[in-house]
Design an enzyme around this catalytic site. Structure first.
Site, PDB file in Angstrom:
ATOM      1  N   PRO A   1       0.842  -1.193   0.000  1.00  0.00           N
ATOM      2  CA  PRO A   1       0.000   0.000   0.000  1.00  0.00           C
ATOM      3  C   PRO A   1       0.885   1.253   0.000  1.00  0.00           C
ATOM      4  O   PRO A   1       1.954   1.253   0.618  1.00  0.00           O
ATOM      5  CB  PRO A   1      -0.785  -0.113   1.315  1.00  0.00           C
ATOM      6  CG  PRO A   1       0.010  -1.036   2.178  1.00  0.00           C
ATOM      7  CD  PRO A   1       0.811  -1.927   1.278  1.00  0.00           C
TER       8      PRO A   1
ATOM      9  N   GLY B   1       1.862   5.148   0.984  1.00  0.00           N
ATOM     10  CA  GLY B   1       1.615   6.054   2.119  1.00  0.00           C
ATOM     11  C   GLY B   1       1.267   5.296   3.385  1.00  0.00           C
ATOM     12  O   GLY B   1       0.507   5.772   4.224  1.00  0.00           O
ATOM     13  N   ALA B   2       1.797   4.093   3.551  1.00  0.00           N
ATOM     14  CA  ALA B   2       1.401   3.263   4.688  1.00  0.00           C
ATOM     15  C   ALA B   2       2.584   2.887   5.584  1.00  0.00           C
ATOM     16  O   ALA B   2       2.455   2.075   6.480  1.00  0.00           O
ATOM     17  CB  ALA B   2       0.706   2.004   4.195  1.00  0.00           C
ATOM     18  N   GLY B   3       3.753   3.461   5.317  1.00  0.00           N
ATOM     19  CA  GLY B   3       4.892   3.212   6.201  1.00  0.00           C
ATOM     20  C   GLY B   3       5.701   1.974   5.843  1.00  0.00           C
ATOM     21  O   GLY B   3       6.611   1.593   6.583  1.00  0.00           O
ATOM     22  N   LEU B   4       5.374   1.322   4.711  1.00  0.00           N
ATOM     23  CA  LEU B   4       6.092   0.095   4.356  1.00  0.00           C
ATOM     24  C   LEU B   4       7.144   0.335   3.270  1.00  0.00           C
ATOM     25  O   LEU B   4       7.648  -0.608   2.654  1.00  0.00           O
ATOM     26  CB  LEU B   4       5.110  -1.001   3.921  1.00  0.00           C
ATOM     27  CG  LEU B   4       4.082  -1.416   4.979  1.00  0.00           C
ATOM     28  CD1 LEU B   4       3.217  -2.553   4.454  1.00  0.00           C
ATOM     29  CD2 LEU B   4       4.746  -1.834   6.295  1.00  0.00           C
ATOM     30  N   GLY B   5       7.457   1.600   3.015  1.00  0.00           N
ATOM     31  CA  GLY B   5       8.541   1.911   2.079  1.00  0.00           C
ATOM     32  C   GLY B   5       8.151   1.691   0.629  1.00  0.00           C
ATOM     33  O   GLY B   5       9.000   1.299  -0.188  1.00  0.00           O
TER      34      GLY B   5
ATOM     35  N   SER C   1       7.388   3.843  -1.783  1.00  0.00           N
ATOM     36  CA  SER C   1       8.059   4.690  -2.784  1.00  0.00           C
ATOM     37  C   SER C   1       9.508   4.254  -2.968  1.00  0.00           C
ATOM     38  O   SER C   1      10.013   4.223  -4.087  1.00  0.00           O
ATOM     39  CB  SER C   1       7.950   6.181  -2.432  1.00  0.00           C
ATOM     40  OG  SER C   1       8.838   6.522  -1.406  1.00  0.00           O
TER      41      SER C   1
ATOM     42  N   ALA D   1      10.710   1.204  -2.531  1.00  0.00           N
ATOM     43  CA  ALA D   1      10.704  -0.075  -3.254  1.00  0.00           C
ATOM     44  C   ALA D   1      10.551   0.187  -4.753  1.00  0.00           C
ATOM     45  O   ALA D   1      11.258  -0.401  -5.584  1.00  0.00           O
ATOM     46  CB  ALA D   1       9.570  -0.971  -2.740  1.00  0.00           C
TER      47      ALA D   1
ATOM     48  N   ASP E   1      14.884   4.008   3.932  1.00  0.00           N
ATOM     49  CA  ASP E   1      13.942   3.237   3.109  1.00  0.00           C
ATOM     50  C   ASP E   1      14.615   2.708   1.841  1.00  0.00           C
ATOM     51  O   ASP E   1      14.484   1.531   1.501  1.00  0.00           O
ATOM     52  CB  ASP E   1      12.728   4.094   2.738  1.00  0.00           C
ATOM     53  CG  ASP E   1      11.816   4.365   3.920  1.00  0.00           C
ATOM     54  OD1 ASP E   1      12.212   4.065   5.058  1.00  0.00           O
ATOM     55  OD2 ASP E   1      10.706   4.880   3.703  1.00  0.00           O
TER      56      ASP E   1
HETATM   57  C1  MEV Z   1      10.014   6.602   7.052  1.00  0.00           C
HETATM   58  O1  MEV Z   1       9.931   5.254   6.631  1.00  0.00           O
HETATM   59  C2  MEV Z   1      10.993   6.752   8.165  1.00  0.00           C
HETATM   60  C3  MEV Z   1      11.168   8.168   8.716  1.00  0.00           C
HETATM   61  O2  MEV Z   1      12.132   8.060   9.774  1.00  0.00           O
HETATM   62  C4  MEV Z   1      11.652   9.151   7.669  1.00  0.00           C
HETATM   63  C5  MEV Z   1      13.073   8.891   7.211  1.00  0.00           C
HETATM   64  O3  MEV Z   1      13.831   8.216   7.878  1.00  0.00           O
HETATM   65  O4  MEV Z   1      13.429   9.449   6.144  1.00  0.00           O
HETATM   66  C6  MEV Z   1       9.880   8.694   9.324  1.00  0.00           C
END
Ligand code: MEV
Length: 299
Positions: free
Chosen positions: A87, A89-93, A95, A97, A138
């Site tokens: 997904p 914008g969900a914190g799983l990297g 963009s 990837a 990321d």
């Molecule tokens: C994002 O996956 C992790 C953050 O620490 C931003 C970053 O490290 O660039 C929130």
């Protein structure tokens, strides 16, 4: 030939890593897959989002594409088709990837096979278009995978787990902008630098202890450290009621620790579980709150 960029979870240390502190992250099996389908025209075909991107446009994806083309020595025009299993914008990297998959496809079209370090370096140009001031974690994890301690401008430090880590990843369904969440922490740090830096230092200490816990196979200690990290992230206003609810549900269902992962403000949470059976219980409990969840293993 398909090339791949991995998704990632941050086990501990997000945001603090932007300010030079260490973070612990793990690559996951899901990611973005790219394939060069013909040569002669430079374009990116993003089937899941029904988009065709060329480097000359003004939108973010086109600018990111142009940025990684500029990093490719002797770039050869190629039509690159992408599939994404994460997904956005969900914190799983997602963009990163994508960026790593595109960088690898450009390299293969140019007849080159760069190292993972070089792939990660080129993909940072992609990340900068989307995130402004990315720490680089990321794109580094998307290129390397595995479990590692990442610190800005330092070589990646691999962590060898005594036992594989079993995680349940739950998606709150709320999407969040990494750029805005990073800016929000920056504003808090401008207003109250001493307090913010104390929090970031406390997170760094948790990361160092978590590395030892992983190496010793002490899952319970790791879970407690993740819970503490979640409290500190909450104090930086990065959590949401949905993420808190999902973490609580996961703990009640037997997770040994739970926290948001990535930028926060929405997106995903991770729950650490001791075995397969509790992984299934935790996944089921999160799904009963009406959200998506899946099990991932990091080793
Ligand atoms: C994002 O996956 C992790 C953050 O620490 C931003 C970053 O490290 O660039 C929130």
């Amino acid at each position: 030939m398909d090339v791949f960029g991995r998704g990632k979870v941050i086990l501990l240390g997000e945001h603090a890593v932007v300010y030079g502190r260490p973070a612990l992250a793990a690559g996951i099996e899901r990611g973005a897959r790219a394939r060069v389908t013909s040569q002669g025209v430079m374009e990116l075909v993003l089937s899941p989002w029904d988009r065709v991107v060329t480097p000359g446009q003004k939108d973010e994806l086109s600018r990111a594409f142009a940025a990684v083309i500029a990093e490719q020595p002797g770039a050869a025009p190629a039509r690159i088709e992408i599939d994404v299993e994460l997904p956005a914008g969900a914190g799983l990297g997602c963009s990163a990837a994508l960026g790593v998959a595109v960088v690898r496809a450009l390299a293969s079209a140019a007849g080159e096979a760069p190292s993972d370090e070089e792939i990660a370096r080129r993909a940072l140009a992609w990340e900068k278009v989307f995130h402004g001031n990315p720490s680089g974690i990321d794109n580094t994890m998307a290129a390397h995978g595995g479990i590692a301690v990442y610190r800005r401008d330092r070589p990646l430090e691999r962590v060898r787990p005594r036992k594989p880590l079993r995680l349940v990843i739950g998606d709150s369904g709320e999407s969040a902008s990494t750029r805005l969440m990073v800016e929000s922490v920056a504003r808090q740090r401008e207003r109250e630098p001493v307090k913010a830096d104390k929090t970031l230092d406390a997170i760094a200490a948790l990361v160092q202890n978590a590395k030892l816990a992983i190496e010793e196979g002490d899952i319970r200690a790791l879970g407690q450290l993740m819970d503490m990290n979640q409290m500190l992230l909450g104090s930086l206003m990065l959590s949401t009621p949905a993420l808190e609810e999902m973490c609580a549900v996961a703990r009640e269902a037997g997770a040994v620790g739970a926290k948001l992962t990535g930028a926060g403000g929405g997106g995903c949470m991770i729950a650490l579980v001791a075995d397969e059976a509790s992984g299934e219980r935790v996944r089921g409990a999160i799904e009963r709150t009406g959200r998506r969840a899946f099990v991932a293993e990091a080793r």
